[in-house]
Design a protein around this motif. Structure first.
Motif, PDB file in Angstrom:
ATOM      1  N   GLU A   7       0.849  -1.197   0.000  1.00 31.13           N
ATOM      2  CA  GLU A   7       0.000   0.000   0.000  1.00 31.13           C
ATOM      3  C   GLU A   7       0.880   1.241   0.000  1.00 31.13           C
ATOM      4  O   GLU A   7       1.760   1.399   0.850  1.00 31.13           O
ATOM      5  CB  GLU A   7      -0.921   0.007   1.216  1.00 31.13           C
ATOM      6  N   THR A  10      -0.473   8.390  -2.474  1.00 27.62           N
ATOM      7  CA  THR A  10      -0.111   9.428  -3.429  1.00 27.62           C
ATOM      8  C   THR A  10      -0.054  10.776  -2.713  1.00 27.62           C
ATOM      9  O   THR A  10      -0.564  10.913  -1.587  1.00 27.62           O
ATOM     10  CB  THR A  10      -1.145   9.492  -4.566  1.00 27.62           C
ATOM     11  N   LEU A  16      -3.102   3.514  -2.656  1.00 26.28           N
ATOM     12  CA  LEU A  16      -3.063   2.562  -3.754  1.00 26.28           C
ATOM     13  C   LEU A  16      -2.608   1.210  -3.225  1.00 26.28           C
ATOM     14  O   LEU A  16      -1.606   1.120  -2.506  1.00 26.28           O
ATOM     15  CB  LEU A  16      -2.097   3.035  -4.848  1.00 26.28           C
ATOM     16  N   LEU A  18      -1.106  -2.252  -4.283  1.00 20.65           N
ATOM     17  CA  LEU A  18      -0.386  -2.874  -5.390  1.00 20.65           C
ATOM     18  C   LEU A  18      -0.168  -4.356  -5.082  1.00 20.65           C
ATOM     19  O   LEU A  18       0.650  -4.701  -4.215  1.00 20.65           O
ATOM     20  CB  LEU A  18       0.966  -2.181  -5.589  1.00 20.65           C
ATOM     21  N   VAL A  93       5.832  -1.538 -12.426  1.00 20.74           N
ATOM     22  CA  VAL A  93       5.494  -0.167 -12.055  1.00 20.74           C
ATOM     23  C   VAL A  93       6.589   0.369 -11.136  1.00 20.74           C
ATOM     24  O   VAL A  93       7.398  -0.391 -10.592  1.00 20.74           O
ATOM     25  CB  VAL A  93       4.127  -0.086 -11.337  1.00 20.74           C
ATOM     26  N   ASP A  96       6.107   3.699  -6.277  1.00 17.10           N
ATOM     27  CA  ASP A  96       4.961   4.474  -5.810  1.00 17.10           C
ATOM     28  C   ASP A  96       3.701   4.222  -6.625  1.00 17.10           C
ATOM     29  O   ASP A  96       2.704   4.931  -6.474  1.00 17.10           O
ATOM     30  CB  ASP A  96       5.295   5.971  -5.833  1.00 17.10           C
ATOM     31  N   GLY A  97       3.752   3.219  -7.516  1.00 17.69           N
ATOM     32  CA  GLY A  97       2.587   2.889  -8.320  1.00 17.69           C
ATOM     33  C   GLY A  97       2.519   3.609  -9.651  1.00 17.69           C
ATOM     34  O   GLY A  97       1.632   3.322 -10.458  1.00 17.69           O
TER      35      GLY A  97
END
Length: 226
Positions: A7, A10, A16, A18, A93, A96-97
């Motif tokens: 997790e 942002t 987010l 992942l 990715v 940080d996503g």
């Protein structure tokens, strides 16, 4: 079962989740890519072999490109996916996503020379088993992560619900609640749908079945279904 979901938050404060991919699906994706590369080399060998010594030089150039440029170019151009990763619904990715960049794609793939040591990707396997999110050394150095990214099919408009903008501004949590209602409504009885839609009467100005349709229309608007 170990929780391999990472997790990240942002700058806007959105969390987010992942779902990190483990070594097994990654190995299968790598095997698919290897088969593709070997096929390309077999075709090139047949073509360049007819050119004599000049063809050998071209073949060596192609050998380098297929084994080193192939993953970098694919991940850089196709949103972090090689053909093998696409088949397995995997994607590279940033930590940080965010989408993976060219520099990170280069670093993580050039670091395969270390992950391969001493043989059979032993270092990479040990690293992925020890890391909470299954990262090999190349991912750790490049700050990347391989995640499960299933393809999402666009859903059609809710039948009978015309797109309608909300009458008042909605907070993110309220928007999520409206969208969740529209997605789950088909699995609920009409009575339960109406009961939930009545809660949103200040938003829709309607109750009962009319409120359900109005709420679904707002969900269509929030999802950009024009």
């Amino acid at each position: 079962m170990l929780d391999t979901v990472r997790e990240v938050h942002t700058p806007e404060g959105v969390a987010l989740r992942l779902p990190a991919a483990g070594p097994v699906p990654r190995a299968l994706a790598w095997a698919i890519d290897l088969a593709i590369r070997l096929t390309l080399l077999s075709v090139c060998s047949a073509i360049f072999g007819a050119l004599g010594e000049g063809g050998m030089g071209l073949y060596l150039v192609m050998l380098f490109l297929v084994f080193w440029a192939y993953p970098i170019v694919c991940e850089g151009l196709f949103n972090g996916q090689t053909p093998g990763k696409r088949v397995l619904d995997l994607r590279v990715v940033s930590g940080d996503g965010a989408p993976v960049g060219w520099l990170a794609a280069c670093v993580r793939n050039l670091m395969r020379t270390v992950d391969m040591l001493p043989f059979g990707y032993a270092c990479g396997l040990v690293s992925s088993l020890a890391d909470p999110w299954g990262r090999r050394l190349g991912d750790i150095v490049a700050g990347t992560l391989v995640v499960h990214a299933p393809r999402v099919q666009a859903q059609p408009l809710v039948p009978g619900a015309e797109v309608a903008a909300p009458r008042v501004a909605l907070r993110p949590a309220e928007q999520a609640a409206v969208v969740a209602f529209a997605e789950r409504a088909p699995r609920l009885t009409p009575e339960r749908q109406a009961e939930l839609a009545d809660i949103a009467e200040p938003l829709t100005g309607m109750r009962g079945a009319d409120g359900v349709v109005a709420l679904q229309g707002i969900a269509n608007w929030l999802l950009g279904r024009r």
